[in-house]
Scaffold this active site. Structure first.
Site, short mmCIF file in Angstrom:
data_model
loop_
_atom_site.label_atom_id
_atom_site.label_comp_id
_atom_site.label_asym_id
_atom_site.label_seq_id
_atom_site.Cartn_x
_atom_site.Cartn_y
_atom_site.Cartn_z
N THR A 27 0.87 -1.18 0.00
CA THR A 27 0.00 0.00 0.00
C THR A 27 0.90 1.23 0.00
OG1 THR A 27 -0.08 0.20 2.41
CG2 THR A 27 -1.73 -1.23 1.39
N LEU A 56 3.15 -1.22 4.76
CA LEU A 56 2.40 -0.05 5.24
C LEU A 56 3.38 1.11 5.33
CD1 LEU A 56 0.61 -1.90 8.20
CD2 LEU A 56 -0.29 -1.51 5.89
N VAL A 82 7.31 -2.23 7.12
CA VAL A 82 7.25 -0.77 7.11
C VAL A 82 7.87 -0.23 5.83
CG1 VAL A 82 7.93 1.34 8.30
CG2 VAL A 82 7.39 -0.72 9.62
N LYS A 83 7.13 0.61 5.15
CA LYS A 83 7.65 1.22 3.92
C LYS A 83 8.24 2.57 4.27
CE LYS A 83 5.72 0.78 -0.70
NZ LYS A 83 4.50 0.99 -1.48
N LEU A 84 9.49 2.78 3.91
CA LEU A 84 10.14 4.07 4.15
C LEU A 84 10.73 4.57 2.83
CD1 LEU A 84 12.15 3.50 7.48
CD2 LEU A 84 9.95 4.65 7.19
#
Ligand code: G3P
Length: 218
Positions: A27, A56, A82-84
């Site tokens: 996402t 996310l 975790v998307k960074l």
């Protein structure tokens, strides 16, 4: 090659899961905004639907804020990734999160050297955006090829998620060059299934079968 679905739409995720083709979900803030729902209940529902990595995205800009946000996101579900963004702060946060065992998907990657840094920081996944490179007349898939070479040279374990996929050819090329994962919008999954010769073939077989049935009735 693993296939992720690039959406936050519950109906699309349900339908793709029913096909049995989905290994994970990605996402981003745009996809979440498109659903017009509150973030937390939406992502919790997504995590219940797919047994695989669910990316996310954190929306903080500074590494300290990213760390706090990332830890909260990681607590939502054991499959949360975790998307960074691939920024200076994103790299600092990724390095720290990797030591804490939190999986990071470094996103908005547009160069092979950015991907090298992501791997060195300990990112679990790296997301080169092929469609957005194509948009500015750069071959997006060339970037993926370069990243594969670099990661193979040094046995980096970071998995490559081909992202910003816009059409079936992106998926074909990703598979041909050995990308680990392609994350695909639902519309492209449907395009992958369809072939006019398959439809014509089914129609012809059914017509011929009607003849067999008629004979059997005589
Ligand atoms: O996977 C990243 C994707 O959601 C971005 O796609 O089409 O906005 O470049 P696009």
């Amino acid at each position: 090659m693993k296939l992720f679905i690039d959406t936050a739409n519950i109906d699309e995720i349900k339908e793709a899961s029913r096909l049995g083709l989905i290994d994970g979900v990605t996402t981003n803030p745009t996809l979440i905004a498109r659903e017009g729902r509150e973030f937390m209940p939406l992502v919790k529902e997504i995590c219940q639907l797919v047994d695989g990595p669910i990316s996310l995205e954190a929306v903080s800009s500074l590494s300290n804020d990213m760390l706090k946000e990332a830890r909260d996101l990681a607590h939502i579900h054991p499959n949360a990734v975790v998307k960074l963004p691939l920024t200076r702060d994103g790299l600092i946060a990724t390095k720290q999160l990797a030591t804490e065992g939190i999986k990071v998907n470094m996103t908005l990657v547009f160069s092979p050297t950015q991907a090298l840094l992501a791997a060195k920081a300990g990112a679990a996944y790296v997301s080169p955006f092929v469609g957005r490179l194509d948009d500015i007349s750069h071959w997006g898939m060339d970037l993926v090829e370069q990243i594969i070479t670099i990661y193979d040279n040094y046995d980096f374990e970071t998995e490559i998620i081909v992202a910003s996929v816009r059409n079936p050819l992106h998926v074909l090329e990703a598979a041909m060059i050995g990308a680990d994962i392609a994350t695909i919008p639902f519309a492209v999954i449907e395009q992958l299934i369809k072939h006019p010769l398959s439809d014509i073939g089914v129609e012809r077989f059914l017509k011929d079968w009607e003849k067999v049935e008629k004979k059997n009735k005589r």
